[in-house]
Design an enzyme around this catalytic site. Sequence first.
Site, mmCIF file in Angstrom:
data_model
loop_
_atom_site.group_PDB
_atom_site.id
_atom_site.type_symbol
_atom_site.label_atom_id
_atom_site.label_comp_id
_atom_site.label_asym_id
_atom_site.label_seq_id
_atom_site.Cartn_x
_atom_site.Cartn_y
_atom_site.Cartn_z
ATOM 1 N N GLY A 249 0.668 -1.111 0.003
ATOM 2 C CA GLY A 249 0.137 -0.019 -0.103
ATOM 3 C C GLY A 249 0.861 1.224 0.092
ATOM 4 O O GLY A 249 1.948 1.089 -0.192
ATOM 5 N N ILE A 250 0.411 2.328 0.257
ATOM 6 C CA ILE A 250 0.909 3.600 0.433
ATOM 7 C C ILE A 250 1.429 3.969 1.832
ATOM 8 O O ILE A 250 0.653 3.507 2.864
ATOM 9 C CB ILE A 250 -0.122 4.884 -0.041
ATOM 10 C CG1 ILE A 250 1.027 5.994 -0.269
ATOM 11 C CG2 ILE A 250 -0.983 4.893 0.848
ATOM 12 C CD1 ILE A 250 0.087 7.225 -0.842
ATOM 13 N N GLY A 251 2.329 4.416 2.062
ATOM 14 C CA GLY A 251 2.826 4.795 3.458
ATOM 15 C C GLY A 251 4.463 4.565 3.752
ATOM 16 O O GLY A 251 4.861 3.998 2.742
ATOM 17 N N ILE A 253 6.068 2.577 5.629
ATOM 18 C CA ILE A 253 6.350 1.267 5.945
ATOM 19 C C ILE A 253 6.469 0.469 4.306
ATOM 20 O O ILE A 253 7.856 0.008 4.016
ATOM 21 C CB ILE A 253 5.739 0.297 6.711
ATOM 22 C CG1 ILE A 253 5.818 1.009 8.057
ATOM 23 C CG2 ILE A 253 5.953 -1.115 6.652
ATOM 24 C CD1 ILE A 253 4.914 0.195 9.202
ATOM 25 N N GLU A 272 -3.188 -3.386 -5.790
ATOM 26 C CA GLU A 272 -4.353 -2.403 -5.996
ATOM 27 C C GLU A 272 -3.580 -1.009 -6.105
ATOM 28 O O GLU A 272 -4.255 -0.309 -6.656
ATOM 29 C CB GLU A 272 -5.295 -2.409 -4.978
ATOM 30 C CG GLU A 272 -4.960 -1.924 -3.352
ATOM 31 C CD GLU A 272 -4.335 -2.756 -2.703
ATOM 32 O OE1 GLU A 272 -4.589 -2.810 -1.569
ATOM 33 O OE2 GLU A 272 -3.132 -3.432 -3.030
ATOM 34 N N ILE A 347 -3.570 -0.824 12.469
ATOM 35 C CA ILE A 347 -3.586 -0.135 13.517
ATOM 36 C C ILE A 347 -3.209 -0.891 15.123
ATOM 37 O O ILE A 347 -2.334 -0.284 15.810
ATOM 38 C CB ILE A 347 -5.025 0.441 13.793
ATOM 39 C CG1 ILE A 347 -5.320 1.579 12.814
ATOM 40 C CG2 ILE A 347 -5.059 1.217 15.212
ATOM 41 C CD1 ILE A 347 -6.597 1.968 12.732
ATOM 42 N N GLY A 370 -7.828 -3.560 0.465
ATOM 43 C CA GLY A 370 -7.429 -4.770 -0.235
ATOM 44 C C GLY A 370 -6.606 -5.598 0.872
ATOM 45 O O GLY A 370 -5.977 -6.659 0.331
#
Length: 470
Positions: A249-251, A253, A272, A347, A370
């Site tokens: 994903g985005i971010g 990490i 995705e 989280i 996703g």
Amino acid sequence: MALASRIVRVSQALRGVSVKKSRSFYTYSPEPSQPLNRQPEWTTADEAVKVIKSGDTVFIQGAAATPIELVSAMTNFGKANGLKDITVCHMHTEGQAPYTEPDCQGIFRSLSLFMAANVRKAVAEGRSDCVPIFLQDIPKLFHHKILRPDVALIQVSPPDKHGYCSLGTSVDCVRAALRNSKKIVALVNEKMPRTFGDAIIHSSHFDAAVRVDVPLPSHGGKPPSDVESKIGQLIAENLVDDGATLQMGIGNIPDAVLGALKNHKDLGIHSEMFADGIVELVSLGAVTNRFKKAHKGRIVGSFLIGSQRLYDFVDDNPFIEMLEIDYVNNTHVISQNPRMTAINSCIEVDLTGQVCSDSIGTRMYSGFGGQVDFIRGAAEGLDGKGKPIIALPSVTNKGESKISPFIKQGAGVVTTRAHVHYVVTEHGIAHLFGKTLRQRAYELIKVAHPNHRESLEKAAFERLKTMPVA
């Protein structure tokens, strides 16, 4: 051939044309429902949104393709003309969401299919709604008429000499929404990159179009912290094989993982979404997609957001295929990729391996996204070499442990303890697959922050009536 067949099915599928989906290709009857020489009404944003009426459902394209100028015009028009009861449905959107402000209550109500920061306050205060749903299932909401858009607000690239535009940075559920929308209003932006795959759409399908030349929303620029870099290094060195197919994903990490993969070989991308970290890996030759079974030699994504460098990279680049989310996130499709490695954050994780990703207690934060699609797809890898990974810092910014005895009251489980295989923090890798509850607690306590391990051991004993054990 695969790319050509996807481009061929383009906009004829949007309005009434018979479409038959057969795994990775489509066929369609040759009669377009609109003449290809039909022109949209070229107008201003303020004029274009006047098609919206009280009681309508309006779909908004998201991520970097959020049509911010149309959103602003819609909000102003609704407020100025006494409209009411308009549902605004969308995935993650960028920019402000003025239609969620208190002065718009009764006029607009946001319906998030994946929440971004711009709607969290409105959801928490009861002015907006959110739907818990897997990304791969979102198109079904439109195809099954659960959501019936009256108007779709989208952003596209300028048309080519044949009249074809591109949905650019966000395909995801957009085509499903467009096929089921009564009116389509397009923001035609000179800055929107032209992408291929399911992104191509003919301008004859637009009822109104607005020309702009404005930068897209962007993310990035903040380097990963030492903790995030350590997590990225642990994943890259221990869990990502040469020839693996990656989802991330985005971010910070995911960016840290990508930054630690520069010496890897023949990686593939089936995700995705993706962001800037991909660009350097392609330039270094680390990403080739050579071993993928489907879409060999192609990066597969569904939406993206990053810096201008990323937008320049994907523009008019046949190395990139932007495909619909119900295909990209389909668990069976994911499982066919070699050494499928899914890297997702969360989280909090409890001592049995339950993963909370969409809420902080009762406060909704994002969505299912996703995560489960890919965690399960990697676990079901047909080659038996997939790796589902949950990655998170061991503590919050306030020093609270993110590995907890119980998830917070009111929080929801997104990824179940039966789904989880690997949990990674800066302190190590916990392998949970096939472990008992006692063994899971032991593995997770080992990767918790040292300041919290003693209290977690006590909590584990109270919960399980026995000590954690290797």
